[in-house]
Design an enzyme around this catalytic site. Structure first.
Site, short mmCIF file in Angstrom:
data_model
loop_
_atom_site.label_atom_id
_atom_site.label_comp_id
_atom_site.label_asym_id
_atom_site.label_seq_id
_atom_site.Cartn_x
_atom_site.Cartn_y
_atom_site.Cartn_z
N GLU A 1 -24.29 25.27 -15.95
CA GLU A 1 -23.28 26.01 -15.17
C GLU A 1 -23.81 27.33 -14.61
O GLU A 1 -24.85 27.84 -15.07
CB GLU A 1 -22.03 26.28 -16.01
CG GLU A 1 -22.27 27.20 -17.19
CD GLU A 1 -20.99 27.91 -17.65
OE1 GLU A 1 -20.33 28.57 -16.83
OE2 GLU A 1 -20.69 27.82 -18.86
N LYS B 1 -15.59 30.81 -28.81
CA LYS B 1 -15.57 32.16 -29.38
C LYS B 1 -14.21 32.45 -29.96
O LYS B 1 -13.20 31.96 -29.45
CB LYS B 1 -15.77 33.17 -28.26
CG LYS B 1 -17.15 33.24 -27.74
CD LYS B 1 -17.29 34.56 -26.99
CE LYS B 1 -18.71 34.74 -26.54
NZ LYS B 1 -19.01 33.88 -25.39
#
Ligand code: PSU
Ligand code: MN
Length: 305
Positions: free
Chosen positions: A26, A160
């Site tokens: 990405e 996260k």
């Protein structure tokens, strides 16, 4: 018609034709996830790691209104430096292309580019997910819906804890997205190997990843898979250090009223500042680790076709 919007790099195109192990990467992580010049260094090194493991890298992004699968070195540098590259998720693709803009694709945006080109394996750092307090804000990354509908398997280091990891996993379950722990029973939390949440399946080899993906797609079970590959122990951060930084970043985002697509990049750069760069080094190392696994997985998958 597709060629009007989509440009596949000749090397990538050839590799796809020869059924080699192509790995998508990405560009939001380059333009909005890491500071210059570490972002370029990392992006180029990730490509090298994929090559060292017999893979062919294809970094994806939008340049001047075309979805490019396999950005050149110059294009990666442009993404890294420009400061004027929009963050492109599913909803943004039509506008970035129609208005001839430059756009860094998120996990969702990159999956779309990969799928259009015929790439099934994608390596990144962390995925988007259900944000904490989503019950009020409704902030749920479009990445999750993409896993539900686009046939690309994503190797990441988990999510996260800026996110609500438990709710993220519930969302994926509802949408039938397999969540795999690579060599672990626990879904990793990006900077740390553990999150306190179990995965659905533990898988220990690239061969086993490939055979599960093959069955899923052979049966027409639409959507991707999330492969959580824990950060190597030597680069793991102390649980308390990282979580204190995350809490502080979340408080500040709230105070400043940060919303929508700005939220994730804001939190990432705050955490980096609070931990004075230690989190950036962990971030880089976990992406390298994912690149090694992604290339091996793509190679095994290519053998099954
Ligand atoms: N998490 C990270 N690093 C990142 C991102 C997420 O640890 O760079 C980026 C990815 O591109 C991901 C996007 O797809 O943020 C999610 O943004 P949002 O929450 O706005 O959907
Ligand atoms: Mn969001």
């Amino acid at each position: 018609m597709l060629e009007k919007y989509l440009e596949i790099n000749p090397e990538v195109e050839k590799a796809l034709r020869e059924n080699r192990a192509v790995v998508a990467l990405e560009s939001t992580i380059i333009a909005h996830g890491m500071p210059y010049p570490k972002n370029v260094e990392t992006a180029l090194r990730v490509e090298e790691i994929i090559r060292e493991n017999q893979g062919v890298p294809a970094t994806i992004g939008i340049i001047n209104g075309r979805m490019k699968v396999g950005l050149t070195r110059e294009e990666i540098e442009h993404m890294a430096k420009s400061g004027d590259v929009m963050k492109v998720s599913r909803r943004d693709i039509p506008f970035a292309i129609a208005q001839k803009l430059d756009g860094a694709t998120t996990v969702a945006g990159t999956m779309i580019g990969a799928s259009l080109a015929g790439i099934s394996v994608f390596v990144t750092g962390g995925i988007g997910g259900v944000h904490r307090e989503a019950g009020e804000t409704f902030d749920i990354s479009a990445d999750l819906q993409e896993f539900a509908s686009t046939n690309v398997a994503v190797v990441c280091a988990g999510a996260k804890s800026i996110l609500d990891i438990g709710l993220t996993l519930e969302y994926l379950e509802t949408h039938g997205v397999p969540v795999i722990g690579y060599g672990t029973e626990e879904f990793p939390a990006f900077y740390t190997r553990k999150s306190g949440f179990k995965v659905d399946y533990r898988v220990d080899t690239p061969e086993a990843l490939a055979s599960a993906a093959k069955v899923k797609w052979d049966l027409g079970l639409r959507g991707g898979m999330v492969i959580g590959n824990p950060i190597p122990t030597e680069y793991e951060m102390a649980y308390d250090t990282i979580n204190r930084a995350i809490e502080e970043a979340l408080d500040e985002a709230k105070e400043l009223g940060i919303k929508g697509k700005e939220t994730t990049p804001f939190l990432l750069s705050k955490i980096k500042a609070i931990t004075s760069g230690a989190s950036l080094e962990s971030n880089i190392q976990l992406v390298y680790n994912n690149a090694r696994l992604g290339a091996k997985f793509a190679l095994e998958l290519s053998k099954l076709y």
